[in-house]
Design a protein around this motif. Structure first.
Motif, short mmCIF file in Angstrom:
data_model
loop_
_atom_site.label_atom_id
_atom_site.label_comp_id
_atom_site.label_asym_id
_atom_site.label_seq_id
_atom_site.Cartn_x
_atom_site.Cartn_y
_atom_site.Cartn_z
N SER A 7 45.35 48.92 33.52
CA SER A 7 44.46 47.78 33.71
C SER A 7 43.25 47.78 32.80
O SER A 7 42.54 46.78 32.70
N ILE A 8 42.98 48.91 32.12
CA ILE A 8 41.83 48.94 31.21
C ILE A 8 41.97 47.83 30.17
O ILE A 8 41.01 47.14 29.84
N ARG A 9 43.19 47.65 29.66
CA ARG A 9 43.40 46.59 28.66
C ARG A 9 44.09 45.36 29.24
O ARG A 9 43.80 44.24 28.83
N ARG A 10 45.01 45.59 30.19
CA ARG A 10 45.86 44.49 30.63
C ARG A 10 45.40 43.83 31.93
O ARG A 10 45.94 42.80 32.30
N GLY A 11 44.44 44.41 32.61
CA GLY A 11 44.04 43.84 33.89
C GLY A 11 43.40 42.47 33.71
O GLY A 11 43.01 42.08 32.61
N GLU A 12 43.31 41.73 34.82
CA GLU A 12 42.66 40.43 34.72
C GLU A 12 41.17 40.59 34.52
O GLU A 12 40.57 41.53 35.04
N LYS A 13 40.56 39.64 33.81
CA LYS A 13 39.11 39.69 33.62
C LYS A 13 38.43 39.66 34.98
O LYS A 13 38.80 38.88 35.86
N ALA A 14 37.42 40.50 35.12
CA ALA A 14 36.86 40.66 36.45
C ALA A 14 35.63 39.80 36.70
O ALA A 14 35.34 39.42 37.82
N GLY A 15 34.89 39.47 35.66
CA GLY A 15 33.64 38.75 35.88
C GLY A 15 32.53 39.70 36.26
O GLY A 15 32.77 40.89 36.50
N ALA A 16 31.30 39.18 36.32
CA ALA A 16 30.14 40.04 36.51
C ALA A 16 30.12 40.69 37.88
O ALA A 16 29.74 41.85 38.03
N ASN A 17 30.53 39.96 38.91
CA ASN A 17 30.34 40.48 40.26
C ASN A 17 31.56 40.21 41.14
O ASN A 17 31.50 39.39 42.07
N PRO A 18 32.68 40.90 40.90
CA PRO A 18 33.91 40.58 41.64
C PRO A 18 33.83 40.90 43.12
O PRO A 18 34.55 40.29 43.92
N TRP A 19 33.00 41.85 43.54
CA TRP A 19 32.96 42.22 44.96
C TRP A 19 31.85 41.51 45.71
O TRP A 19 31.77 41.64 46.93
N GLY A 20 30.97 40.84 45.00
CA GLY A 20 29.80 40.25 45.67
C GLY A 20 28.78 41.30 46.05
O GLY A 20 28.18 41.24 47.12
N GLY A 21 28.53 42.27 45.17
CA GLY A 21 27.55 43.32 45.44
C GLY A 21 26.13 42.82 45.21
O GLY A 21 25.91 41.90 44.42
#
Lengths: 546, 323
Positions: free
Chosen positions: A502-516
């Protein structure tokens, strides 16, 4: 510590893209490599630690796998006693000095401490890079020492004298390697303490620090205060082996028990180096996935400091049967029981933080819950071992082996995995495949407990540790434990394949995927070179969602 | 072979404390696990979409600080009282000197009788004085719940217990001591008192006879003394007499054999004669037989001149080339 310095270092061309794909790749492999191994960016140094510590983790796991395979039946199964003794020595040295001590401070301490307090980097970026280089040099010397002596190191990771003075393996070089590794720890500790004191963003008051920062801060103090004792002790072992000073060797009037004191004065606090940052990680994860403020912020923060202080005064519980006095046993047992209290307080507060939350089950949170369970088993078996009369029976049996693996691996290691799944999208900007992550968690949980719980049972039945051969009545437990190691390793493979893919192939996560709510989630994923495009403003606590 | 039941008075106390503490731990773990699972189900975001912020509760914090402190102090007290007794040896305890070495045990009774397996009368307190002739070992009888490190150079290092059931038990070395650590195992025979006295007197009489024969200038049976020493001094834990190599070369057919040895890193051929055997005992690192690890401890100061003679005679007797 001037801002000028950073600007000069990073040069005007620093783009506001991710820190790790900004420079040099097109120029060829060598410049690309140099841009990593001589980088002063705390985030790059964190990645260097991630790659190097996990490489050694793979070696340590392989050795653990071989140890368990050898023990599947009494007598010689796959190797001889000499090789087995080298296996458990190297397993211990690698897992402790090259993995679990440096890993959480090196990776998440480096990556997140500056970002979580709103700083651009560590207080001493060059010292930070030097720490990593000391780590690499120390690790290289450990590997070298395998070949310089007559036989592999075979003393156990504790290097107890007088055996370590007599063995033909090159213990002097192994000890010198650990001495160098010690410097890595000390410099890291000094850097972290200074960074927390000096580089907090405007408004980042002490009671707004994320709990991970509190735990890293306590850990850093342990590193600074306790590690020099290890360095000194190892130098004495080298002097004893080469010059025959007679400090530890009873034949020359030395005292072997003195060595044990000096060794554990460092190595017991080091246990908290392995677990405290993990506690910090769990305290970060819980509020995010329960969507509520953490319960008992101050209790959790201060208990980290309490653990660092009281944990420095319990080393003697490794020596209850070594022949020291009743008085010493009394004091060390009492303090050992008291150090359980801050840990218990943490567990109670974490669980209360689930109360009336709105819980989302994701891999980091599941790992955090598994951590709490396994850490609790580790802590409670610690109470059993702290009980003086019972410890006499259990000391140096597999009960102790089970206990400390529950603490260091089930606790510290699993907390690291939790942190890896929690901050992965921040570090790499991409998300792993969540379904596989959850499957891996299930394998890890089942495998871990199948591997280590039988050790508690057979230890109570009298199975000594570091035994190449054993009586047939213990075989059932050994077989179950070995099967557990296979399940656990399957889980590790699923987990790491998923993450590496997933380092290269994972989906783009965005700045705050968990809502931290902590401020590392306010910057991009991965963060830009100096962490924040606009200086962060801190006007609330770390877990205030509304 | 009994390693499970606690077969000493101390052992029964240890078990009582262990199960008390373990019960407390199980209850704690069950409560913690229950609350984790219960909260995770009850406050799942699907069932409970709106979280409630509760920053803390002073009463709760106080309760879960004070109550655990009381619990751990109670456990500490249980452990301490049991532990303290281990230092108070009953006056009528029988003393046995225990010597640990890589990788065997020997037990010396009053009167000089030395054995490699421990024999004890049931129901009698016994005090074991522990000494090591090389590295740290640990004396461990799981069935009695007793353990003590055997530290070289440490004086007045002892443990005591009262075995309370006849039987045969395992005795382990619990502190890692090198190559054959896991073979440093022997047996403890707990016997009826009368049987024990009979056994001990028989052994002592035999020893007296040997001594008397030696004093009277009769032909001393060096070979049988050597055989006894090879067991008592632990030689046999590394050297077999049946031809199979163990940690060191076998003694069978060794005498007057041509062996390749390593001297200062270089290989050379040597004849195993009385002089070589003597040197191997006193300076084991000087000429190591090829293919074996250089780990034999020096017997300098451990064996007397007479004992070395006897052992050499014994080794000679195991070879067809006796000259």
């Amino acid at each position: 510590m001037s801002d000028e310095y950073y600007r000069e270092e990073v040069s005007g061309a620093a783009p506001v893209t991710g820190f790790y794909d900004s420079s040099g790749r097109r120029a060829g492999f060598t410049p690309w490599l140099l841009s990593w191994i001589f980088s002063l960016d705390h985030k790059r140094i964190a990645i260097l630690y991630l790659v190097s510590t996990l490489s050694f983790f793979a070696v340590g796991v392989s050795l653990g796998f071989l140890i368990r395979l050898e023990l599947i039946a009494p007598g010689a199964t796959i190797v001889d006693a000499r090789t087995y003794n080298a296996f458990f020595t190297l397993h211990g040295v690698i897992m402790i000095f090259l993995f679990i001590i440096p890993v959480t401070t090196g990776v998440f301490g480096n990556f997140l401490l500056p970002i979580q307090i709103g700083a651009k980097d560590m207080a001493f970026p060059r010292l930070n890079l030097l720490s990593w280089w000391f780590y690499i040099i120390g690790a290289a010397l450990v590997l070298l020492s395998l070949f310089t002596g007559d036989g592999l190191p075979d003393t156990g990771w504790t290097f107890y004298v007088p055996y370590s003075l007599k063995t033909a393996a090159d213990i002097s070089l192994t000890a010198f390697a650990l001495f160098i590794l010690g410097f890595s720890s000390i410099l890291t500790g000094i850097n972290f303490v200074t960074t927390v004191h000096k580089l907090r963003a405007p408004g980042m008051r002490w009671h707004r620090l994320p709990l991970f920062v509190w735990s890293i801060y306590s850990t850093a103090w342990i590193l600074v205060i306790a590690t020099p004792v290890l360095g000194m002790t190892l130098l004495l072992v080298i002097a004893e082996r080469t010059l025959g000073l007679g400090i530890f060797d009873p034949v020359r009037g030395g005292d072997p028990i003195l060595y044990q004191h000096l060794f554990w004065i460092y190595s017991h606090p080091a246990v908290y180096v392995m677990i405290l940052p993990g506690m910090g990680i769990v305290a970060e994860i819980i509020p995010v996935f329960t969507r509520r403020v953490i319960f008992g912020y101050r209790a959790i923060a201060y208990s980290s400091v309490m653990i660092a202080v009281v944990g420095s005064m319990v080393w003697g519980h490794h020596m209850f049967v070594s022949g020291f006095s009743k008085t010493a046993a009394f004091v060390f047992s009492l303090f050992t029981f008291l150090v359980a209290i801050p840990s218990a307080i943490k567990v109670f507060n974490w669980i209360s933080s689930l109360y009336r939350g709105s819980i989302v089950l994701e891999a980091p949170f599941l790992l955090a819950l598994v951590f709490i369970f396994q850490f609790t088993v580790g802590g409670l078996t610690g109470l059993i071992l702290g009980t003086l009369s019972v410890d006499v029976h259990l000391h140096d049996t597999t009960f102790v082996v089970g206990h400390f693996h529950y603490m260091k691996f089930g606790g510290g290691g699993f907390a690291f995995f939790a942190g890896l799944h929690y901050w992965f999208p921040k570090i790499f900007g991409r998300m792993y495949i969540k379904r596989y992550a959850n499957i891996a968690v299930a394998f890890l949980f089942v495998g871990f407990n199948t591997l280590y719980f039988p050790m508690l049972v057979m230890g109570y039945k009298g199975m000594p540790r570091r035994y190449f051969d054993y009586l047939p009545e213990f075989q059932l437990y050994h077989v179950v434990s070995t099967v557990g190691s296979w399940i656990l390793i399957t889980g590790l493979i699923i987990m790491f394949v998923n993450l590496i893919y997933s380092i290269r192939r994972g989906e783009k996560a965005g700045a705050n995927p968990w809502g931290g709510a902590t401020i590392e989630w306010q910057t991009t994923s991965p963060p830009p070179v100096l962490n924040f495009v606009d200086p962060p403003v801190v006007d609330r606590g770390p877990y205030d969602y509304r | 072979m009994i390693t499970q039941a606690a077969s000493s008075i101390t052992g029964k106390e240890v078990d009582a404390v262990f199960f008390t503490v373990a019960a407390i731990c199980v209850v704690m773990l069950a409560l913690i696990s229950f609350f984790i699972v219960y909260f995770v189900i009850k406050y799942n975001s699907k069932r409970h979409p709106t979280p409630v912020d509760i920053p803390g509760n002073k009463t709760l914090e106080t309760v879960w600080t004070v109550v655990p402190v009381l619990i751990v102090l109670f456990i500490f007290y249980l452990g301490w009282t049991g532990f303290e007794k281990r230092f108070e040896v009953p006056e009528d305890a029988m003393t046995i000197n225990v010597t640990a070495r890589q990788w065997s045990w020997s037990f010396e009774y009053e009167g000089g009788l030395t054995e490699t397996e421990l024999r004890l009368p049931v129901g009698k307190p016994v005090k074991l004085e522990l000494t090591s002739s090389d590295v740290i070992h640990s004396f461990y009888i799981p069935a009695f719940r007793v353990k003590k490190d055997v530290v070289p150079g440490l004086t007045d290092n002892f443990l005591w217990f009262t075995p309370d059931a006849v039987g045969v038990y395992d005795l382990f070395c619990a502190e890692y001591c090198g190559l054959s650590h896991s073979s440093m195992i022997t047996k403890v025979h707990v016997m009826e008192e009368a049987e024990f006295i009979g056994w001990k007197e028989g052994k002592l009489r035999k020893a007296e006879k040997e001594a008397a024969a030696s004093l009277a200038g009769d032909v001393v049976d060096h070979v049988s003394i050597g055989r006894r020493l090879s067991v008592e001094k632990g030689c046999v834990s590394c050297h077999t007499v049946d031809g199979s190599p163990l940690i060191g070369p076998t003694w069978k057919g060794l005498y007057l054999k041509k062996e390749t040895v390593i001297t200062g890193g270089a290989e050379r051929l040597t004849l195993v004669d009385a002089e070589y055997i003597r040197k191997s005992m006193l300076e084991p690192g000087a000429d190591v037989v090829k293919g074996f690890p250089p780990i034999m401890p020096s017997q300098e100061g451990v064996l007397t001149e007479d004992e070395i003679e006897a052992l050499i005679e014994y080794i000679k007797s195991l070879s067809d080339n006796k000259r």
